[in-house]
Design an enzyme around this catalytic site. Sequence first.
Site, mmCIF file in Angstrom:
data_model
loop_
_atom_site.group_PDB
_atom_site.id
_atom_site.type_symbol
_atom_site.label_atom_id
_atom_site.label_comp_id
_atom_site.label_asym_id
_atom_site.label_seq_id
_atom_site.Cartn_x
_atom_site.Cartn_y
_atom_site.Cartn_z
ATOM 1 N N SER B 149 0.841 -1.195 0.000
ATOM 2 C CA SER B 149 0.000 0.000 0.000
ATOM 3 C C SER B 149 0.885 1.257 0.000
ATOM 4 O O SER B 149 1.768 1.380 -0.846
ATOM 5 C CB SER B 149 -0.938 -0.061 1.217
ATOM 6 N N ASP B 321 -9.060 -6.086 -4.694
ATOM 7 C CA ASP B 321 -8.638 -4.812 -4.110
ATOM 8 C C ASP B 321 -9.184 -3.683 -4.979
ATOM 9 O O ASP B 321 -8.745 -3.486 -6.106
ATOM 10 C CB ASP B 321 -7.106 -4.767 -4.051
ATOM 11 N N HIS B 354 -8.272 -4.891 -0.324
ATOM 12 C CA HIS B 354 -6.963 -4.292 -0.041
ATOM 13 C C HIS B 354 -6.294 -4.932 1.175
ATOM 14 O O HIS B 354 -5.076 -5.100 1.215
ATOM 15 C CB HIS B 354 -7.146 -2.791 0.187
#
Lengths: 378, 378
Positions: B149, B321, B354
């Site tokens: 991320s 995601d 995610h």
Amino acid sequence: MTFFVKPQTLSFDSPLVLQSGAVMPPYSLTYETYGTLNAERSNAVLVCHALNASHHVAGCYEGQPNSAGWWDNMIGPGKSVDTNRFFVIGVNNLGSCFGSTGPMHAHPETGRIYGADFPVLTVEDWVNAQARLLDALGIQQLAAVLGGSLGGMQALSWTLQYPDRVRHAVVVASAPNLNAENIAFNEVARRAIVTDPDFHGGHFYEHNVVPKRGLRIARMIGHITYLSDDVMNTKFGRHLRQAAEGNATGYQYTTQDIEFEIESYLRYQGDKFSDYFDANTYLLITRALDYFDPARSYGGHLSTAFARAQCQFMLVSFSTDWRFSPKRSREIVQALLSNRRTVSYAEIDAPHGHDAFLLDDPRYLDVMRSYFEKQVTA
Amino acid sequence: MTFFVKPQTLSFDSPLVLQSGAVMPPYSLTYETYGTLNAERSNAVLVCHALNASHHVAGCYEGQPNSAGWWDNMIGPGKSVDTNRFFVIGVNNLGSCFGSTGPMHAHPETGRIYGADFPVLTVEDWVNAQARLLDALGIQQLAAVLGGSLGGMQALSWTLQYPDRVRHAVVVASAPNLNAENIAFNEVARRAIVTDPDFHGGHFYEHNVVPKRGLRIARMIGHITYLSDDVMNTKFGRHLRQAAEGNATGYQYTTQDIEFEIESYLRYQGDKFSDYFDANTYLLITRALDYFDPARSYGGHLSTAFARAQCQFMLVSFSTDWRFSPKRSREIVQALLSNRRTVSYAEIDAPHGHDAFLLDDPRYLDVMRSYFEKQVTA
């Protein structure tokens, strides 16, 4: 062609028993009509509104520029829903903040502003109230009931609550219920409102304040879910509102001020909304969305729920709508097909996300025109 | 196998010039290391953290049950990133609230708590601060830089800011920049914090309050974007926290109390977060996310930006995601391929959205193990 309209109001003296078991004291509904009811009283089309809309569906208010109704592109003389043929009714739902009885009004007996004590409403309750309005207007059966998003849920519910009072149901950008993510977004918006110190447990009217912070956040969240990823990137992308000079990136380097266009847009929408929308109405309407689930009383089986329906159906969805995706409309289509109901279904390839149901996509407007011209008898 | 670790702190006396042009006064960084630096000092792996994480990447704190690091499933003796081979470094970023200098600390000269006056930071600034830490540890070149991320953005930036100091970059569930929707969610979260009356313009410390309302909303929004639609439906669906008796739906009919499981989950996550996370840190870190955009100085051309990179790359994305979708990782892969860089790419079919980058998907952990075993030299 602009046509002028005037809202009307009808009072209902007998209380309405709600799905929750609570009783709605005497109330009034604000509504508008377009076109003329025919002698057989058979050409009425009821339009149900979504979260942020009202009875003002089409036409303009005389002397008020920019006062076109929210579905004025769809409904009017010669339009997809042609008011030369149909008698169209727009009604503001109970609990709303645009004219019908809502939380900002006084309880008729106690004289106290309802506030947070306004009864919790469901889609089914709205439909019951709409049916009473039709009774008062002398309309036994609708040519069609029509709605987008939450309005589509009301149209669906009409076919189950009053199967013999509706010949066609036109359900746009809707869903058979909210999924967990939909409820989650509603809940965050509600928490933003309820935890705003100016909310005062829902009794902010007597404090002469409005929980604007919460309403702004609620509206910003809403707007994100109304737009598609694609249209956001096309419209706003990573554009800066104003590029700073003297550095390579153009960034102002600020955590609290506006840097990107999308921020400016969302703040503007939030501000505007907080100026006119009622906080308790927001809670009531999002809760009605959460609660809608016709399959619930049938063990989650949507096809069993729709066994009662008798009318013909038209469903429309939009390819980039991620709030109520085409998949959700197809669930409804499937449930209707398994009951051998007559169903038309159009999946419109449109870039605008959920908002598309309010916009001027020519294919969408054509599909609607075609259905109302060729299928719906007046 | 549990292993015990202890955080360390290093102070940096010379100020750091930031991307914004501002200067970060002397500061300290908190970090942890796992494994042993080899004689050639060639086996170091730097782990960069995302929004809500810290230097505590792996291992446990002695005497503290449930204190495993946030990537303890990935990193440790015999794990995918094997600390028997590699010397792994976790570092808490500047501006964070877990040990390194942040807005809750005092300016070393004025003695005043930074609060909202803490300098605005970028991914590039964090990487510069990390490079100084490596200097202090005597590490010239990293075997690999690794992050998920926002951590992946730092790993990417390493390859551009210090191309000769990194042999491999492993970038998980990341993106070359935020799109408009990503920025929009960040902005709503920031507005919730900034408009909380307890924020006091970012100087809430001196008022002995915490803008918990805003932090709760921010975290709730975050959680929605971390989870996939599918996993939310599987985990929570439309389940009620407690079904009411005496009516067919089981609803309590309430607008302010918890009705659905998903609401309970989000409120719990929001409450927990507001107890430990710093509001100014939230603004700083989300802004660093917004600002990251290595293509920006190259006319938006990511492939031009990556011409500088020299190392080998491994990218990983997760099918569900929607925050940083596989499409965004493929943009990076494409930019690297067009520069004839050596790139591996794994798109993991995982249901968790995610959040998957922190979870125990065996295919994911195997892919990482394989890459670190076969490609990354110690």
